[in-house]
Design an enzyme around this catalytic site. Structure first.
Site, PDB file in Angstrom:
ATOM      1  N   ALA A 175       0.834  -1.208   0.000  1.00  0.00           N
ATOM      2  CA  ALA A 175       0.000   0.000   0.000  1.00  0.00           C
ATOM      3  C   ALA A 175       0.868   1.257   0.000  1.00  0.00           C
ATOM      4  O   ALA A 175       1.984   1.269   0.530  1.00  0.00           O
ATOM      5  CB  ALA A 175      -0.903  -0.003   1.221  1.00  0.00           C
ATOM      6  N   GLU A 248      -8.494 -11.992  -0.478  1.00  0.00           N
ATOM      7  CA  GLU A 248      -8.700 -11.920   0.982  1.00  0.00           C
ATOM      8  C   GLU A 248      -9.307 -10.548   1.244  1.00  0.00           C
ATOM      9  O   GLU A 248      -8.602  -9.536   1.256  1.00  0.00           O
ATOM     10  CB  GLU A 248      -7.354 -12.036   1.712  1.00  0.00           C
ATOM     11  CG  GLU A 248      -6.657 -13.361   1.551  1.00  0.00           C
ATOM     12  CD  GLU A 248      -7.264 -14.455   2.412  1.00  0.00           C
ATOM     13  OE1 GLU A 248      -8.113 -14.144   3.269  1.00  0.00           O
ATOM     14  OE2 GLU A 248      -6.908 -15.616   2.212  1.00  0.00           O
ATOM     15  N   CYS A 282      -8.949  -7.023   9.548  1.00  0.00           N
ATOM     16  CA  CYS A 282     -10.070  -7.619   8.817  1.00  0.00           C
ATOM     17  C   CYS A 282     -10.843  -8.622   9.665  1.00  0.00           C
ATOM     18  O   CYS A 282     -12.029  -8.827   9.452  1.00  0.00           O
ATOM     19  CB  CYS A 282      -9.548  -8.304   7.559  1.00  0.00           C
ATOM     20  SG  CYS A 282      -8.259  -9.501   7.900  1.00  0.00           S
TER      21      CYS A 282
HETATM   22  P1  NAP Z   1      -7.897  -1.249  -0.457  1.00  0.00           P
HETATM   23  O1  NAP Z   1      -8.220   0.160  -0.665  1.00  0.00           O
HETATM   24  O2  NAP Z   1      -8.647  -2.260  -1.223  1.00  0.00           O
HETATM   25  O3  NAP Z   1      -6.310  -1.377  -0.711  1.00  0.00           O
HETATM   26  C1  NAP Z   1      -5.652  -2.608  -0.636  1.00  0.00           C
HETATM   27  C2  NAP Z   1      -4.509  -2.606  -1.640  1.00  0.00           C
HETATM   28  O4  NAP Z   1      -5.049  -2.472  -2.955  1.00  0.00           O
HETATM   29  C3  NAP Z   1      -3.539  -1.453  -1.471  1.00  0.00           C
HETATM   30  O5  NAP Z   1      -2.249  -1.853  -1.867  1.00  0.00           O
HETATM   31  C4  NAP Z   1      -4.084  -0.431  -2.449  1.00  0.00           C
HETATM   32  O6  NAP Z   1      -3.103   0.490  -2.870  1.00  0.00           O
HETATM   33  C5  NAP Z   1      -4.489  -1.336  -3.585  1.00  0.00           C
HETATM   34  N1  NAP Z   1      -5.486  -0.768  -4.489  1.00  0.00           N
HETATM   35  C6  NAP Z   1      -6.416   0.184  -4.247  1.00  0.00           C
HETATM   36  N2  NAP Z   1      -7.146   0.412  -5.356  1.00  0.00           N
HETATM   37  C7  NAP Z   1      -6.658  -0.418  -6.324  1.00  0.00           C
HETATM   38  C8  NAP Z   1      -6.990  -0.656  -7.682  1.00  0.00           C
HETATM   39  N3  NAP Z   1      -7.975  -0.005  -8.283  1.00  0.00           N
HETATM   40  N4  NAP Z   1      -6.284  -1.581  -8.359  1.00  0.00           N
HETATM   41  C9  NAP Z   1      -5.284  -2.264  -7.772  1.00  0.00           C
HETATM   42  N5  NAP Z   1      -4.920  -2.077  -6.484  1.00  0.00           N
HETATM   43  C10 NAP Z   1      -5.607  -1.172  -5.765  1.00  0.00           C
HETATM   44  O7  NAP Z   1      -8.046  -1.678   1.050  1.00  0.00           O
HETATM   45  P2  NAP Z   1      -7.694  -0.821   2.337  1.00  0.00           P
HETATM   46  O8  NAP Z   1      -8.890  -0.032   2.661  1.00  0.00           O
HETATM   47  O9  NAP Z   1      -6.409  -0.148   2.217  1.00  0.00           O
HETATM   48  O10 NAP Z   1      -7.483  -2.016   3.388  1.00  0.00           O
HETATM   49  C11 NAP Z   1      -8.443  -2.387   4.274  1.00  0.00           C
HETATM   50  C12 NAP Z   1      -9.312  -3.507   3.726  1.00  0.00           C
HETATM   51  O11 NAP Z   1      -8.529  -4.689   3.597  1.00  0.00           O
HETATM   52  C13 NAP Z   1     -10.421  -3.849   4.684  1.00  0.00           C
HETATM   53  O12 NAP Z   1     -11.611  -4.081   3.992  1.00  0.00           O
HETATM   54  C14 NAP Z   1      -9.929  -5.131   5.338  1.00  0.00           C
HETATM   55  O13 NAP Z   1     -10.943  -5.938   5.862  1.00  0.00           O
HETATM   56  C15 NAP Z   1      -9.197  -5.775   4.216  1.00  0.00           C
HETATM   57  N6  NAP Z   1      -8.241  -6.771   4.710  1.00  0.00           N
HETATM   58  C16 NAP Z   1      -8.522  -8.097   4.505  1.00  0.00           C
HETATM   59  C17 NAP Z   1      -7.651  -9.060   4.993  1.00  0.00           C
HETATM   60  C18 NAP Z   1      -7.938 -10.521   4.780  1.00  0.00           C
HETATM   61  O14 NAP Z   1      -7.045 -11.327   4.978  1.00  0.00           O
HETATM   62  N7  NAP Z   1      -9.141 -10.904   4.378  1.00  0.00           N
HETATM   63  C19 NAP Z   1      -6.508  -8.679   5.686  1.00  0.00           C
HETATM   64  C20 NAP Z   1      -6.258  -7.324   5.884  1.00  0.00           C
HETATM   65  C21 NAP Z   1      -7.139  -6.382   5.390  1.00  0.00           C
HETATM   66  P3  NAP Z   1      -3.011   1.960  -2.213  1.00  0.00           P
HETATM   67  O15 NAP Z   1      -3.199   1.787  -0.755  1.00  0.00           O
HETATM   68  O16 NAP Z   1      -1.665   2.380  -2.602  1.00  0.00           O
HETATM   69  O17 NAP Z   1      -4.107   2.730  -2.863  1.00  0.00           O
END
Ligand code: NAP
Length: 479
Positions: A175, A248, A282
């Site tokens: 991220a 995930e 998460c």
């Molecule tokens: P997010 O916005 O989906 O970001 C996750 C990753 O995806 C980051 O590296 C982000 O980069 C990247 N990203 C964002 N938009 C993208 C796109 N259009 N194309 C490709 N990559 C993209 O998630 P977050 O809000 O940072 O993280 C929290 C979420 O993760 C929560 O919903 C949590 O529940 C979930 N999570 C799930 C698990 C599991 O194991 N199930 C574990 C941890 C967290 P940038 O940050 O650089 O934009």
């Protein structure tokens, strides 16, 4: 000041167009580093390099690949303090938790150094006398890895270790908020001597990186951890090249307390599962469902435990650090306001603040809301903050219905001392991970992953390596 670079084809480098972005400490909001932002040329180099390196990496013996992983494991242990400090600086979590994350991440490297040498095939009984039939599992190919900021190290190492053990090369995209931990880990990867192109690190603007990764024909597999919305977008984008995905995604974990539970243990489990990483997890508890006969007793014990929690700068021995950014903070505030407006009872906390007047990072008090009802947003959306909503139920089946009333299916918790009920809990809850009488559920040897809109694929144990393997069947005619 950290100066983070990309790692492509065995060398650290600036981006081709010299662009970069600032990395901030979420507690002070001070700039702590400058990280390279990959240009189109860097992305092409990273994906092409991983594609080229795959052919020789997959031909190494599993024992040779395990040797590299063992070196990395050792280096992670030697440098655990340094890694933990970077995690705290860029993510904000308390240093003790950060150290726990480093050890947890290393435990996956330890496990998969061993698991890679146990990827077996089999001979299948022939249906014609001259044929011999064999099925073996081979690495799926170069793999893209995209992970969030809440566990800046563990989220990508949990994917990278099984991928490398299986014989896949990897391109890691952490991220934007937390790239520096990944840079440090790649310094250790470099020191461990992994061959050129086997492990690539790219950072920068996520949408463009995601599009380039999904479009690249050499990348055969993408493993993503993050929000359900982005996971669904990647799934749609995978159609053109038919990449295999592991997703995930988000969660909305229920935590059920039955009347026969050990209430003190249930409270400690709820506190552990909710307030770790300031609730930005998460599998964090999102709703506590308590049986009516013990409802007020549970809240009383919970209040006394939550009031003990301290928060502030993760480097100073507190229990909780800051919220990652203003958007995260605003979501927490809106969930609390919505719940209070709809009749929730504030037991403790409820207030947010800045760490340094108008300049500092965002903090939120550890908070308990009681008498929460399904109409409130907090019972449906991930809060990702230190707010524990408590709801009441009467009958056992009502608890399962409430618990399952979410599109998510990642983690669930339940406390009961009834052995028969413990089986009914497992059979009734539609979640990929269930903790019974335990708020701590994740381990390198166990399968971690969700059901429903929490995604698919598993990380950990002998199950986790399967996501990076594909079955190959050969029929051989002999004389
Ligand atoms: P997010 O916005 O989906 O970001 C996750 C990753 O995806 C980051 O590296 C982000 O980069 C990247 N990203 C964002 N938009 C993208 C796109 N259009 N194309 C490709 N990559 C993209 O998630 P977050 O809000 O940072 O993280 C929290 C979420 O993760 C929560 O919903 C949590 O529940 C979930 N999570 C799930 C698990 C599991 O194991 N199930 C574990 C941890 C967290 P940038 O940050 O650089 O934009």
């Amino acid at each position: 000041m950290f100066e983070g670079r990309l790692y492509i084809d065995g060398a650290f480098r600036e981006s081709a167009d010299k662009e970069g972005f600032e990395v901030r400490n979420p507690y002070t909001l001070a700039v702590i580093g400058e990280q390279a932002a990959a240009a189109d040329q860097d992305l092409a180099d990273a994906f092409d390099g991983a594609t080229r390196a795959f052919d020789s990496w997959k031909r190494l013996t599993a024992y040779e690949r395990a040797g590299y992983l063992r070196k990395l494991d050792q280096l992670m242990k030697t440098h655990e303090r340094e890694l933990a400090e970077i995690i705290t600086l860029e993510n904000g979590k308390p240093l003790g938790e950060a150290l726990g994350e480093v050890r947890y991440a290393a435990s996956y490297v330890t496990w998969y150094a061993e698991e890679g040498i146990r990827v077996m095939g089999e001979m299948i009984p022939e249906h014609l006398p001259h044929l011999r039939l064999k099925a073996n599992r081979v690495p799926i190919g170069p793999t893209g890895i995209i992970t969030p900021w809440n566990f800046p190290l563990a989220m990508f190492v949990r994917k990278m270790a099984p991928a490398l053990a299986a014989g896949c090369t990897v391109v890691v995209k952490p991220a934007k908020a937390t790239p520096l931990t990944a840079v440090k880990l790649f310094e250790l990867i470099h020191e461990a001597g992994f061959p050129k192109g086997v492990c690539q690190l790219i950072t920068g603007e996520s949408k463009g990186i995601g599009e380039a990764m999904m479009a690249h024909k050499g990348i055969k597999k993408v493993s993503f951890t993050g929000s359900t919305a982005v996971g669904k977008a990647l799934l749609r984008a995978s159609g053109d090249t038919l990449k295999k995905l592991s997703l995930e995604l988000g969660g909305h974990a229920p935590f059920i307390v039955f009347e026969d539970a050990d209430l003190k243990k249930a409270v400690l489990g709820a506190v552990e599962s909710k307030f770790r990483n300031c609730g930005q997890v998460c599998i964090a508890t999102n709703r506590v469902l308590v049986q009516a006969s013990v409802y007020e007793d549970f809240i009383e014990i919970l209040e006394s435990e939550v009031k003990k929690l301290t928060f502030g700068d993760g480097l100073t021995g507190v229990d909780m650090g800051p919220i990652i950014n203003e958007a995260g903070y605003e979501k927490i505030v809106s969930h609390v306001e919505d719940a209070l407006a709809k009749g929730a009872r504030l037991i403790t906390g409820g207030r947010g603040m800045r760490s340094r007047g108008e300049e500092g990072g965002f903090l939120f008090q550890p908070t308990i809301l009681a008498d929460v009802t399904p109409e409130m947003r907090i019972t449906r959306e991930e809060t990702f903050g230190p707010v524990l909503p408590v709801m009441v139920f009467t009958e056992e089946q009502e608890a399962y219905d409430l618990a399952n009333s979410t599109p998510y299916g990642l983690a669930a918790y339940a406390y009961s001392r009834d052995l028969s009920r413990s089986f009914r809990i497992t059979e009734s809850l539609d979640f990929g991970i269930i903790g019974i009488n335990s708020g701590r559920i994740s381990a390198a040897q166990a399968p971690f992953g969700g059901m429903k809109e929490s995604g698919f694929g598993r990380e950990g144990g002998r199950y986790g390596i399967e996501d990076y393997l594909v079955l190959k069947y050969t029929a051989i005619a002999i004389d």
